[in-house]
Motif scaffolding. Structure first.
Motif, PDB file in Angstrom:
ATOM      1  N   ALA A 188       0.840  -1.204   0.000  1.00 45.79           N
ATOM      2  CA  ALA A 188       0.000   0.000   0.000  1.00 45.79           C
ATOM      3  C   ALA A 188       0.871   1.250   0.000  1.00 45.79           C
ATOM      4  O   ALA A 188       2.051   1.226   0.369  1.00 45.79           O
ATOM      5  CB  ALA A 188      -0.919  -0.008   1.225  1.00 45.79           C
ATOM      6  N   TYR A 189       0.248   2.363  -0.435  1.00 43.47           N
ATOM      7  CA  TYR A 189       0.826   3.690  -0.336  1.00 43.47           C
ATOM      8  C   TYR A 189       0.267   4.334   0.940  1.00 43.47           C
ATOM      9  O   TYR A 189      -0.959   4.345   1.150  1.00 43.47           O
ATOM     10  CB  TYR A 189       0.470   4.541  -1.561  1.00 43.47           C
ATOM     11  CG  TYR A 189       1.049   3.982  -2.845  1.00 43.47           C
ATOM     12  CD1 TYR A 189       2.311   4.367  -3.286  1.00 43.47           C
ATOM     13  CD2 TYR A 189       0.337   3.067  -3.609  1.00 43.47           C
ATOM     14  CE1 TYR A 189       2.841   3.851  -4.474  1.00 43.47           C
ATOM     15  CE2 TYR A 189       0.855   2.543  -4.788  1.00 43.47           C
ATOM     16  CZ  TYR A 189       2.112   2.935  -5.202  1.00 43.47           C
ATOM     17  OH  TYR A 189       2.643   2.423  -6.381  1.00 43.47           O
ATOM     18  N   VAL A 190       1.159   4.850   1.785  1.00 42.13           N
ATOM     19  CA  VAL A 190       0.767   5.340   3.110  1.00 42.13           C
ATOM     20  C   VAL A 190       0.938   6.858   3.159  1.00 42.13           C
ATOM     21  O   VAL A 190       2.002   7.389   2.791  1.00 42.13           O
ATOM     22  CB  VAL A 190       1.607   4.660   4.216  1.00 42.13           C
ATOM     23  CG1 VAL A 190       1.186   5.168   5.594  1.00 42.13           C
ATOM     24  CG2 VAL A 190       1.454   3.143   4.145  1.00 42.13           C
ATOM     25  N   TYR A 191      -0.120   7.544   3.639  1.00 44.56           N
ATOM     26  CA  TYR A 191      -0.121   8.998   3.812  1.00 44.56           C
ATOM     27  C   TYR A 191      -0.296   9.273   5.304  1.00 44.56           C
ATOM     28  O   TYR A 191      -1.254   8.778   5.934  1.00 44.56           O
ATOM     29  CB  TYR A 191      -1.261   9.659   3.026  1.00 44.56           C
ATOM     30  CG  TYR A 191      -1.229   9.357   1.542  1.00 44.56           C
ATOM     31  CD1 TYR A 191      -0.677  10.262   0.632  1.00 44.56           C
ATOM     32  CD2 TYR A 191      -1.783   8.172   1.031  1.00 44.56           C
ATOM     33  CE1 TYR A 191      -0.657   9.998  -0.727  1.00 44.56           C
ATOM     34  CE2 TYR A 191      -1.760   7.902  -0.330  1.00 44.56           C
ATOM     35  CZ  TYR A 191      -1.196   8.814  -1.197  1.00 44.56           C
ATOM     36  OH  TYR A 191      -1.178   8.545  -2.547  1.00 44.56           O
ATOM     37  N   VAL A 192       0.627  10.026   5.892  1.00 40.35           N
ATOM     38  CA  VAL A 192       0.597  10.299   7.333  1.00 40.35           C
ATOM     39  C   VAL A 192       0.445  11.809   7.525  1.00 40.35           C
ATOM     40  O   VAL A 192       1.256  12.602   7.004  1.00 40.35           O
ATOM     41  CB  VAL A 192       1.884   9.803   8.028  1.00 40.35           C
ATOM     42  CG1 VAL A 192       1.800  10.054   9.535  1.00 40.35           C
ATOM     43  CG2 VAL A 192       2.101   8.323   7.747  1.00 40.35           C
ATOM     44  N   ASP A 193      -0.613  12.210   8.305  1.00 34.67           N
ATOM     45  CA  ASP A 193      -0.911  13.625   8.549  1.00 34.67           C
ATOM     46  C   ASP A 193      -1.006  13.873  10.053  1.00 34.67           C
ATOM     47  O   ASP A 193      -1.449  12.985  10.820  1.00 34.67           O
ATOM     48  CB  ASP A 193      -2.239  14.029   7.887  1.00 34.67           C
ATOM     49  CG  ASP A 193      -2.189  13.899   6.362  1.00 34.67           C
ATOM     50  OD1 ASP A 193      -1.112  14.192   5.793  1.00 34.67           O
ATOM     51  OD2 ASP A 193      -3.191  13.462   5.764  1.00 34.67           O
ATOM     52  N   TYR A 194      -0.595  15.079  10.445  1.00 35.01           N
ATOM     53  CA  TYR A 194      -0.613  15.485  11.856  1.00 35.01           C
ATOM     54  C   TYR A 194      -1.594  16.647  11.999  1.00 35.01           C
ATOM     55  O   TYR A 194      -1.442  17.688  11.341  1.00 35.01           O
ATOM     56  CB  TYR A 194       0.786  15.920  12.292  1.00 35.01           C
ATOM     57  CG  TYR A 194       0.919  16.222  13.771  1.00 35.01           C
ATOM     58  CD1 TYR A 194       1.215  15.220  14.680  1.00 35.01           C
ATOM     59  CD2 TYR A 194       0.760  17.531  14.231  1.00 35.01           C
ATOM     60  CE1 TYR A 194       1.353  15.507  16.030  1.00 35.01           C
ATOM     61  CE2 TYR A 194       0.891  17.826  15.577  1.00 35.01           C
ATOM     62  CZ  TYR A 194       1.176  16.804  16.467  1.00 35.01           C
ATOM     63  OH  TYR A 194       1.303  17.095  17.800  1.00 35.01           O
ATOM     64  N   LEU A 213       3.167  14.870   7.168  1.00 38.54           N
ATOM     65  CA  LEU A 213       4.452  14.267   7.550  1.00 38.54           C
ATOM     66  C   LEU A 213       5.009  13.392   6.432  1.00 38.54           C
ATOM     67  O   LEU A 213       6.217  13.265   6.275  1.00 38.54           O
ATOM     68  CB  LEU A 213       4.270  13.434   8.828  1.00 38.54           C
ATOM     69  CG  LEU A 213       3.772  14.202  10.068  1.00 38.54           C
ATOM     70  CD1 LEU A 213       3.652  13.239  11.254  1.00 38.54           C
ATOM     71  CD2 LEU A 213       4.696  15.361  10.399  1.00 38.54           C
ATOM     72  N   SER A 214       4.113  12.776   5.643  1.00 38.09           N
ATOM     73  CA  SER A 214       4.548  11.926   4.520  1.00 38.09           C
ATOM     74  C   SER A 214       3.336  11.683   3.616  1.00 38.09           C
ATOM     75  O   SER A 214       2.241  11.347   4.139  1.00 38.09           O
ATOM     76  CB  SER A 214       5.097  10.598   5.040  1.00 38.09           C
ATOM     77  OG  SER A 214       5.464   9.753   3.972  1.00 38.09           O
ATOM     78  N   PRO A 215       3.510  11.941   2.295  1.00 33.18           N
ATOM     79  CA  PRO A 215       4.728  12.399   1.587  1.00 33.18           C
ATOM     80  C   PRO A 215       4.845  13.920   1.634  1.00 33.18           C
ATOM     81  O   PRO A 215       3.872  14.631   1.849  1.00 33.18           O
ATOM     82  CB  PRO A 215       4.497  11.893   0.169  1.00 33.18           C
ATOM     83  CG  PRO A 215       3.008  11.916   0.015  1.00 33.18           C
ATOM     84  CD  PRO A 215       2.428  11.579   1.351  1.00 33.18           C
ATOM     85  N   PRO A 221       9.431  11.449  -0.210  1.00 31.05           N
ATOM     86  CA  PRO A 221       8.545  11.166  -1.345  1.00 31.05           C
ATOM     87  C   PRO A 221       7.660   9.954  -1.076  1.00 31.05           C
ATOM     88  O   PRO A 221       7.944   9.127  -0.203  1.00 31.05           O
ATOM     89  CB  PRO A 221       9.522  10.907  -2.501  1.00 31.05           C
ATOM     90  CG  PRO A 221      10.781  10.455  -1.847  1.00 31.05           C
ATOM     91  CD  PRO A 221      10.856  11.189  -0.525  1.00 31.05           C
ATOM     92  N   LEU A 222       6.591   9.840  -1.843  1.00 30.50           N
ATOM     93  CA  LEU A 222       5.657   8.729  -1.703  1.00 30.50           C
ATOM     94  C   LEU A 222       6.286   7.455  -2.256  1.00 30.50           C
ATOM     95  O   LEU A 222       6.819   7.428  -3.366  1.00 30.50           O
ATOM     96  CB  LEU A 222       4.361   9.047  -2.461  1.00 30.50           C
ATOM     97  CG  LEU A 222       3.268   7.987  -2.402  1.00 30.50           C
ATOM     98  CD1 LEU A 222       2.738   7.829  -0.982  1.00 30.50           C
ATOM     99  CD2 LEU A 222       2.120   8.329  -3.375  1.00 30.50           C
TER     100      LEU A 222
END
Length: 457
Positions: free
Chosen positions: A344-350, A360-362, A367-368
């Motif tokens: 999977a492609y993971v997107y992390v937000d704060y 936080l990513s990407p 980069p993703l």
């Protein structure tokens, strides 16, 4: 009250095999005593009886008396046994001589008779590890009969013979060891027991059965779960879940509420549902607005909340945060995560207290990339120059959340602004998820959030 199922008792026994061994019999090494000729003494000699035959009117026939050779008796040396000489049978020859004719006799030559006695009859020979005592025996020779009358017997003189002692052998001993098996002790008890010595609260017993055997409880189990769900849903901007622990008869409340004053009413309502014999405990956290409001927009993106972190059938309520991260002033913001069970492609937000979101990513520093299934992920930089954002914790302190979105295909290619308002960003993410589902029927995605607490020390 309906009939309750009878509790079952179980007992488990364990058997252990003890190693055993048998001692093998062994013949000791020994030496045979050598036989030696015994020295004897000469028998005393006596006069030979004489007789005269009466005259008859027959021709005189002179019959000489033949000498009977004497044989020596020999005995082999034996310990603890004496060989005795055997006297020969005496035979008398009679003849009818002519008148006035004298019979002539000859003295027989007597050979020596030898006997052997043991050196010391009182000496005992002991052999170790034998079932019976061992002795040496000798058998005398069979004497030949004499044709003459034997003279008066003279006692034999025993002659000692040299004897050699028998060697002794010590048996090899085998030590047997026995190990005591490990025994686990357990006390038999009912599946559900009250908090005291008094009778069991029927409300607690029904609640226990509703969690442990809902198929037997029937409508009672459904009513209990509906009542708990209603209590948890009454608090706005809160996310709570209960977990029943049968080992301690405890209902554990987890999650967070927007205000500390809302904690006590929730516990009182749950205690009334569980009865007096089931304890209610909590680890509730405080997540104020606007962070708690952001969860509503996060859940509305269109992805299911991940339940991989918590998989327990004794749960009631919405899934809460998967983990809590705690930081103090001066530490770096680093999140250690685990990818889902598919690539999977993971997107992390704060999401901070000001209603903003930090990607936080990407981003330009991270980069993703495609994360392998169940692989370990690290978001944030521990030192300047490491991949990812280098973020240092500082004031204002409080409770905030971080969210990870996972998708089997990229939701967007270009990077977003590093910091932007949370509400527009969540609306845009909702549109991206809808487009991905429309393009690919096998699209998979999920989300999970983490509780982040910051303090001065």
């Amino acid at each position: 009250m309906p009939d309750q199922p009878v509790p079952e008792s179980q007992m488990q026994l364990s058997a252990y095999q003890v190693e055993r061994s048998e001692a093998q019999p062994a013949t000791p090494e020994s030496e045979s005593a050598a036989a030696e000729d015994a020295s004897g003494a000469r028998l005393g000699q006596g006069a030979i009886p004489r007789s005269r035959a009466e005259s008859v009117a027959l021709p005189v026939v002179s019959a000489p008396i033949a000498e009977a050779p004497a044989t020596a008796l020999s005995a082999r040396e034996a310990r603890g046994q004496t060989v005795h000489a055997t006297e020969a049978d005496v035979a008398t020859l009679s003849a009818t001589p002519a008148p006035a004719a004298a019979l002539t006799t000859a003295e027989p030559q007597v050979e020596r008779l030898a006997s052997a006695t043991p050196t010391d009859q009182s000496e005992a020979v002991v052999l170790a590890a034998l079932p019976a005592a061992l002795s040496l025996t000798g058998s005398p020779a069979e004497p030949e009969p004499l044709t003459l009358a034997a003279p008066d017997a003279t006692p034999l003189i025993d002659a000692p013979a040299a004897a050699q002692p028998l060697a002794q052998a010590q048996p090899n001993s085998v030590a047997l060891t026995q190990t005591a098996p490990e025994v686990t002790r357990a006390k038999a008890a009912l599946a559900f027991s009250g908090s005291g010595d008094g009778p069991v609260d029927p409300v607690s017993l029904a609640a226990f059965q509703s969690f442990m055997a809902p198929e037997d409880a029937g409508d009672t189990a459904a009513e209990l779960r509906d009542g708990i769900s209603g209590i948890l849903a009454q608090i706005p901007c809160a996310r709570m879940q209960v977990q029943f622990e049968p080992a301690t008869n405890t209902l554990q409340l987890v999650g967070h509420v927007p205000d500390a004053d809302m904690r006590a009413p929730v516990l009182q309502a749950l205690q009334a549902q569980m009865g007096a014999d089931i304890a209610v405990a909590d680890t509730l956290l405080i997540l104020p607005r606007p962070q708690c409001d952001a969860l509503t927009g996060i859940a509305g993106v269109g992805l299911p909340q991940s339940t991989d972190q918590i998989t327990n059938p004794l749960l009631v309520g919405e899934d809460t945060h998967a983990r809590e991260f705690r930081y103090t002033d001066g530490q770096q913001l680093i999140l250690d995560l685990t990818a889902p069970d598919y690539d999977a492609y993971v997107y992390v937000d704060y999401f901070d207290a000001k209603g903003q979101v930090i990607h936080l990513s990407p981003n330009d520093s991270a980069p993703l990339t495609l994360a392998k299934a169940k692989s370990a992920l690290r978001v944030g930089a521990e030192r300047p120059g490491d991949p990812g954002l280098y973020i240092t914790i500082g004031p204002p302190y409080g409770q905030e959340i971080a969210v990870a979105f996972a998708a089997s295909q990229p939701l967007y290619d270009d990077t977003r602004p590093l910091v932007e308002a949370a509400e527009p960003y969540l609306n845009w993410m909702q549109a991206r998820v809808a487009e991905a589902r429309a393009e690919n029927q096998e699209f998979k995605g999920e989300w999970v959030y983490f509780f982040v607490s910051t303090a001065a020390q």
